[in-house]
Enzyme design. Sequence first.
Site, PDB file in Angstrom:
ATOM      1  N   THR A 166       0.850  -1.190   0.000  1.00  0.00           N
ATOM      2  CA  THR A 166       0.000   0.000   0.000  1.00  0.00           C
ATOM      3  C   THR A 166       0.888   1.243   0.000  1.00  0.00           C
ATOM      4  OG1 THR A 166      -1.753   1.194   1.189  1.00  0.00           O
ATOM      5  CG2 THR A 166      -0.189  -0.032   2.532  1.00  0.00           C
ATOM      6  N   HIS A 173       2.467 -11.681  14.278  1.00  0.00           N
ATOM      7  CA  HIS A 173       3.516 -12.262  15.113  1.00  0.00           C
ATOM      8  C   HIS A 173       3.230 -13.723  15.457  1.00  0.00           C
ATOM      9  CE1 HIS A 173       7.161 -12.016  17.185  1.00  0.00           C
ATOM     10  NE2 HIS A 173       6.998 -10.893  17.866  1.00  0.00           N
TER      11      HIS A 173
END
Length: 530
Positions: A449, A501
């Site tokens: 993006t 994560h």
Amino acid sequence: MATEIKAPTFPESVAEGSVAAWHKKPGDSVERDELLVEIETDKVVLEVVATEAGTLAEVTAEEGDTVESEQVLGRLGEAAASGDGEGESKGDDSAKAESKADDAGDDGAEAKPAAGGAQHDVKAPTFPESIQEGTVASWNKQVGEAVKRDEVLAEIETDKVVLEVVAPADGALSEIKAEEGSQVESEAVLAVFAEGAGGEDAPSEDSGKAAQADQAGGDDKDEKVGDKILAPAARKLVAEHDLDANKIEGTGKGGRVLKEDVQKAVKDGSAKKSAKSDQPAGDGAKAAAAAAPAVEGERPEKRVPMTRLRRTIAKRLVEAQQTAAMLTTYNEVDMGAVMDLRAQYKDTFLKAHDTKLGFMGFFVKAASEALKRFPDVNASIDGSDIVYHGYQDIGVAVSTDRGLVVPVLRDTDSMKIADVEKGIVDFGKRARDGKLGIDEMQGGTFTITNGGIFGSLLSTPILNPPQTAILGMHKIQERPMAVNGKVEVRPMMYLAVSYDHRMIDGKDAVQFLVTIKELLEDPARLLLDV
């Protein structure tokens, strides 16, 4: 002699199709190569055209029927004689139909808004399996307005794409059944369309507006306010803006106040209520309202429902934050080498590939190489499983008036920079026009993006589930940097990688971003694979 109308020969991977729409009815005259029927398969829509001029004599496969490759769909007969009929049944039927149409035209009480042509139901498109319903985003044509065949009548907005509904023939809308903002299902009837309508035989603009207002508010729900008759939609606007209905000039039939009249009055400010109310002072609530301090100047507010696309974006972004252990790592890249390369070859590149050389091509290629080196970043989580992808499909976020969409570039590792640039330009244009297909926005393994085109210096991008990482680009800004012990002004860009994560360790995320940085600061690495 009758000629069989057959379905096309389907591709090997397509077993069957369904009859999506007949563009001609039995008895209609047909010119050679004119479109007769559309067959929809699970991949493409195939058109069946007339092999010769004549008259559609018979339809053997109705709309919605499932058909196989080269199956007979109908029969085409010889063209009807222009003079006196010679006893052929189809010719007689056509003559009767014409006579019936003439009678309908003479009888004003029975005539439809159309000019005596055939009536069709205008239906919503067949939605893909993953889409349950859509919203009527806009009507591009109004009741009675002349329309050419294949002109866009309405747009249906789903949570992924905008689908267009086109006119089945030349004519006009005689009735709208699903107003703007209505929720509709797959193949729901949106309107009634009459062939040959519009022009002199069409209802007047005022009556068309009145019909629309009636449909918006229901049947026979006009209300008299003071000396004025208000349509339901107009009444709602008057209440929202607290206007004096008697000050609004109605342009509808018999002086009826329409929605457009109220909107004009709101814009002009010509229908505000007087400071002194004509109503008698009532209970304590009214007295308290009167005692409230007046606020000078206009303080307009506008309440509009959230579009389906915007609702889906909001839902997915919240889900991403709630379901992923999202973390972001940052770095900065010296864009000097890429900018020099671009300045040196941009004219040659444009002549050779007929597209401009931008920055996204470099970022996509650098990300593709980094994804190969760090397969965890290119993986996704499916329940309790990790899915490792042996390819790189990179989504590129595109901002449109309706919201953010993410079309996907497939197999970017094997694409040339020119192919990447062409693909991004094409995606951007079609995204803004609402022409992207659902399949073009599914299945990405990584997303890029670019907030820098809007001036963003630094931001934290949000994951695009089920992907586990996203790269955020930002504005290129000159900053003083220490280079070999000396201060130099360099064109710098902050980069951000947000990652899940649960899947990606901090070490891999940091090294992934450093790899992109190194490839961009020395573009020769992209060619040498080092």
